[in-house]
Write a protein that holds these residues in place. Structure first.
Motif: not given
Length: 310
Positions: A177-202
């Protein structure tokens, strides 16, 4: 804008969130600060390593290689869920990226994901200055699994730093999401991870999410769980040899029944008044017969030896 946490506060934030931290060597002073600025920081960048094996991964991320000296991140998130701290300060992990994305992360002004990056290593903004970086042990081929304990560690690491800086979950992005040259991380999505982080921050630091905390069981679920435990306890004893008609559990059950029968007979004999001659005769018979305990022990030992030999 935010000044980077001190190494002491960085470590304390991770530990307060329940992260299992492993400190590697002189990580607090191992950095690339001589090559450029470190800070202000605006977010957390998540990577995958394209490696296998925790020891080798940690070594590479700490030392780097000829073309790219280490540290290559601040922490390595292993498949075990442990986080190995390998450096602190400027690290060679983010490279160049899209300045629009940096602004969106700083403002937390994007929707589900930041804008698609159009800048990269050669023409982008210096990300090593502005992001905490975590390399996650994974081959990055889309087939190498991401254990839940590792995903939980990523979630906790991101939440720890967001909490320390009073950031929201949108301050955590993937390298792709930062660089056009990169594909990582592969295997899970960052929107899903951000949702997890948001729940934990609650919640409070280090506490489970509400979903994790609800462990109450209905009576039916409790009975099913008890059945599973019982079956798993018996399962190792259901082994049968190649020529056996009974399993090991049956042998133990029958042996126990035989011992109880012998005990009952011994108890009954104790109640009988015997003459000295009768006692002497019984003693002679017992002395001439193989010991029951020895016989049982030999039989069990032979069963174990047969199993190991197959």
């Amino acid at each position: 804008m935010a000044a980077p946490l001190s190494a002491v506060r960085f470590l304390a934030a991770l530990q307060a969130e329940g992260v299992r931290v492993v400190e590697v060597g002189n990580w607090r002073t191992h950095n690339r600060n001589s090559r450029g600025p470190w800070g202000p920081v605006h977010g957390i960048l998540i990577h995958h390593t394209v490696t296998s094996g925790t020891d080798a991964t940690v070594r590479i991320c700490r030392d780097g290689y000829t073309e790219l000296p280490g540290p290559l991140c601040h922490g390595v998130i292993a498949k075990s869920g442990r986080v190995y701290l390998v450096g602190y300060g400027r690290a060679n992990h983010a490279g160049g990226g899209d300045p629009r994305v940096l602004q969106q992360v700083t403002d937390e002004s994007y929707g589900t994901s930041p804008s698609r990056p159009t800048k990269g290593n050669l023409d982008g903004t210096d990300g090593n200055c502005h992001f905490y970086g975590f390399e996650c042990e994974n081959r990055g081929d889309g087939k190498d699994p991401w254990p839940e304990v590792q995903l939980d560690a990523i979630e906790r690491v991101a939440a720890a730093l967001c909490r320390a800086h009073d950031w929201g979950a949108k301050s955590t992005i993937g390298h792709l999401e930062w660089s056009k040259d990169k594909i990582d991380p592969t295997g899970f999505t960052m929107p899903a991870m951000r949702a997890r982080v948001a729940k934990r921050l609650a919640g409070k630091p280090g506490t489970p999410t509400p979903e994790e905390d609800d462990v109450s069981l209905t009576p039916q679920q409790a009975q099913q769980l008890a059945e599973i435990h019982r079956e798993r306890a018996i399962a190792p004893w259901t082994y049968k040899g190649t020529a056996e008609t009974r399993d090991a559990y049956a042998y133990l059950r029958d042996t126990s029944a035989a011992i109880r029968s012998v005990d009952a007979k011994v108890t009954a004999l104790k109640a009988i008044d015997l003459t000295d001659a009768q006692i002497a005769a019984l003693a002679e018979k017992v002395a001439s017969a193989p010991g029951l305990a020895a016989t049982i022990a030999e039989a069990v030992a032979q069963k174990i030896a047969d199993r190991l030999a197959e």
